[in-house]
Design an enzyme around this catalytic site. Structure first.
Site, PDB file in Angstrom:
ATOM      1  N   LYS A  12       0.849  -1.207   0.000  1.00  0.00           N
ATOM      2  CA  LYS A  12       0.000   0.000   0.000  1.00  0.00           C
ATOM      3  C   LYS A  12       0.874   1.242   0.000  1.00  0.00           C
ATOM      4  O   LYS A  12       2.045   1.200   0.409  1.00  0.00           O
ATOM      5  CB  LYS A  12      -0.931   0.028   1.209  1.00  0.00           C
ATOM      6  CG  LYS A  12      -0.256   0.082   2.596  1.00  0.00           C
ATOM      7  CD  LYS A  12       0.068   1.469   3.109  1.00  0.00           C
ATOM      8  CE  LYS A  12       0.751   1.426   4.473  1.00  0.00           C
ATOM      9  NZ  LYS A  12       1.518   2.572   4.875  1.00  0.00           N
ATOM     10  N   ASP A 138      -2.354  -2.224  10.614  1.00  0.00           N
ATOM     11  CA  ASP A 138      -2.592  -2.108   9.165  1.00  0.00           C
ATOM     12  C   ASP A 138      -3.118  -3.401   8.532  1.00  0.00           C
ATOM     13  O   ASP A 138      -3.460  -3.422   7.356  1.00  0.00           O
ATOM     14  CB  ASP A 138      -1.291  -1.730   8.443  1.00  0.00           C
ATOM     15  CG  ASP A 138      -1.016  -0.226   8.497  1.00  0.00           C
ATOM     16  OD1 ASP A 138      -1.930   0.534   8.862  1.00  0.00           O
ATOM     17  OD2 ASP A 138       0.114   0.166   8.162  1.00  0.00           O
TER      18      ASP A 138
HETATM   19  P1  ATP Z   1       4.379  -0.253   7.739  1.00  0.00           P
HETATM   20  O1  ATP Z   1       4.104   0.418   6.432  1.00  0.00           O
HETATM   21  O2  ATP Z   1       3.216  -1.078   8.241  1.00  0.00           O
HETATM   22  O3  ATP Z   1       4.990   0.646   8.765  1.00  0.00           O
HETATM   23  P2  ATP Z   1       6.895  -1.195   6.952  1.00  0.00           P
HETATM   24  O4  ATP Z   1       6.919  -1.281   5.473  1.00  0.00           O
HETATM   25  O5  ATP Z   1       7.479   0.049   7.551  1.00  0.00           O
HETATM   26  O6  ATP Z   1       5.440  -1.401   7.455  1.00  0.00           O
HETATM   27  P3  ATP Z   1       7.712  -3.926   7.195  1.00  0.00           P
HETATM   28  O7  ATP Z   1       8.288  -4.148   5.853  1.00  0.00           O
HETATM   29  O8  ATP Z   1       6.386  -4.510   7.474  1.00  0.00           O
HETATM   30  O9  ATP Z   1       7.694  -2.376   7.578  1.00  0.00           O
HETATM   31  O10 ATP Z   1       8.810  -4.480   8.240  1.00  0.00           O
HETATM   32  C1  ATP Z   1       9.079  -3.930   9.489  1.00  0.00           C
HETATM   33  C2  ATP Z   1       9.816  -4.986  10.346  1.00  0.00           C
HETATM   34  O11 ATP Z   1       8.952  -6.087  10.560  1.00  0.00           O
HETATM   35  C3  ATP Z   1      11.067  -5.528   9.681  1.00  0.00           C
HETATM   36  O12 ATP Z   1      12.196  -4.965  10.268  1.00  0.00           O
HETATM   37  C4  ATP Z   1      11.009  -7.043   9.869  1.00  0.00           C
HETATM   38  O13 ATP Z   1      12.040  -7.545  10.662  1.00  0.00           O
HETATM   39  C5  ATP Z   1       9.663  -7.322  10.534  1.00  0.00           C
HETATM   40  N1  ATP Z   1       8.858  -8.323   9.773  1.00  0.00           N
HETATM   41  C6  ATP Z   1       8.137  -9.305  10.311  1.00  0.00           C
HETATM   42  N2  ATP Z   1       7.530 -10.034   9.377  1.00  0.00           N
HETATM   43  C7  ATP Z   1       7.854  -9.502   8.194  1.00  0.00           C
HETATM   44  C8  ATP Z   1       7.521  -9.831   6.847  1.00  0.00           C
HETATM   45  N3  ATP Z   1       6.730 -10.855   6.543  1.00  0.00           N
HETATM   46  N4  ATP Z   1       8.020  -9.035   5.879  1.00  0.00           N
HETATM   47  C9  ATP Z   1       8.796  -7.977   6.203  1.00  0.00           C
HETATM   48  N5  ATP Z   1       9.163  -7.650   7.436  1.00  0.00           N
HETATM   49  C10 ATP Z   1       8.696  -8.398   8.451  1.00  0.00           C
END
Ligand code: ATP
Length: 304
Positions: A12, A138
């Site tokens: 997203k 989310d």
């Molecule tokens: P958001 O937009 O919800 O803030 P994000 O893009 O900032 O998400 P994610 O890519 O979801 O962040 O990852 C954040 C942390 O979550 C990572 O540092 C990782 O170690 C952990 N994590 C746990 N499961 C997953 C997964 N399936 N894919 C990616 N990261 C994951």
């Protein structure tokens, strides 16, 4: 083996992101316009007799235990429905990690939907949304997808009509920003400039793309740009190269620009790919809801 399932977990972006207040329990009350884009992770879920959850992923630094949201989603469903079978997951990440694109949340959403199908559980969507929010704010949105207004801590969702077709240029800098850091450093005062989320919802209902892009705003952006001025530079480069507007997604560090002209979008993507300090560049369409459901097994990780 007792069957397997292939799923796409879409990323997203936030067309608008406002933080209303910090609640006493530490959560932030937000108001966001969410848009799914056609950049996705691929998950293959397979049943087996091992009695264990096993995750294989193309990113060696990702946790594959309870710290992975996919593990936690599968574990929750196995516990809730007394499932003894093991589940093996092949997780191919294409969504940048810790980038403000809900990568982990959308993988978890896909795991919930996949478990429901793989084990023929007939779980109602409302129940899946409740399970989702228990693991991450989310996740409910990542289950419903499309264009939506997200309120509360993310659990109050209002589906909106699809936005007019356009191109999203997505640029992930080499640095990542922790969501926790950005929220902790956000100071809301009387002078805080809040994006006009209600105005954007109206523009979406009118199908007015210029109205939508004109109101793009993210209250977290200033916090991130203070420490990472490259975010501001990427935004400027995008608009100089033809984007109607550009914004940081979520808590960053990803920046996206909206283009109506496909050639300009791809030209700008070639420019960013040559810049130092850029990790990943994609040009994708918005994803609108697929009434046929979630399962699909097309080639490639980016659909145009
Ligand atoms: P958001 O937009 O919800 O803030 P994000 O893009 O900032 O998400 P994610 O890519 O979801 O962040 O990852 C954040 C942390 O979550 C990572 O540092 C990782 O170690 C952990 N994590 C746990 N499961 C997953 C997964 N399936 N894919 C990616 N990261 C994951």
């Amino acid at each position: 083996m007792h069957g397997s399932l292939e799923l796409k977990a879409y990323a997203k972006v936030n067309l608008g992101l406002d933080v209303i207040r910090r609640r006493e329990d530490g959560y932030h009350e937000i108001k966001m316009v969410m848009q799914t884009v056609k950049l996705y992770d691929q998950l293959t879920l397979s049943r087996n007799d091992s009695g264990q959850i096993r995750i294989n992923t193309n990113l060696p630094f990702l946790p594959v235990n309870k710290k992975n949201l996919v593990y936690r989603a599968i574990d929750l469903i196995r516990e809730e429905y007394g499932i003894r079978d093991g589940v093996e997951v092949k997780l191919t990440k294409h969504i940048p990690v810790a980038a403000g694109m809900a990568g982990g949340s959308t993988d978890a959403a896909a795991a919930f939907i996949g478990m429901n199908q793989l084990f023929h559980l007939n779980i109602r969507q409302e129940t899946l949304l409740d399970y989702g929010v228990s693991l991450g704010a989310d996740i409910p949105y990542c289950i419903i997808r499309g264009t939506a207004l997200s309120e509360g801590i993310g659990e109050i969702l209002t589906p909106l009509p699809p936005i007019p077709n356009c191109w999203f240029l997505i640029v992930k800098p080499a640095f990542s920003i922790s969501t926790k850091y950005v929220y902790e450093h956000l100071v809301l005062t009387e002078d805080t400039l809040h994006p006009d989320i209600d105005g954007m919802v109206e523009a979406i209902r009118r199908g007015d793309l210029a109205g939508i892009t004109g109101l793009m705003g993210n209250v977290l952006e200033d916090v991130a740009i203070k420490d990472y001025p490259q975010i501001g530079q990427i935004k400027k480069e995008m608009t100089a190269r033809g984007a109607l507007n550009a914004l940081m997604s979520g808590s960053g560090s990803t920046v996206f620009g909206i283009f109506t002209d496909k050639d300009l979008a791809f030209e700008a993507s070639r420019f960013f790919k040559l810049q130092p300090g850029i990790r990943q560049v994609n040009v994708v369409r918005p994803f609108n809801k697929n009434p046929r459901g979630f399962v699909a097994a097309e080639e490639g990780n980016v659909e145009n």
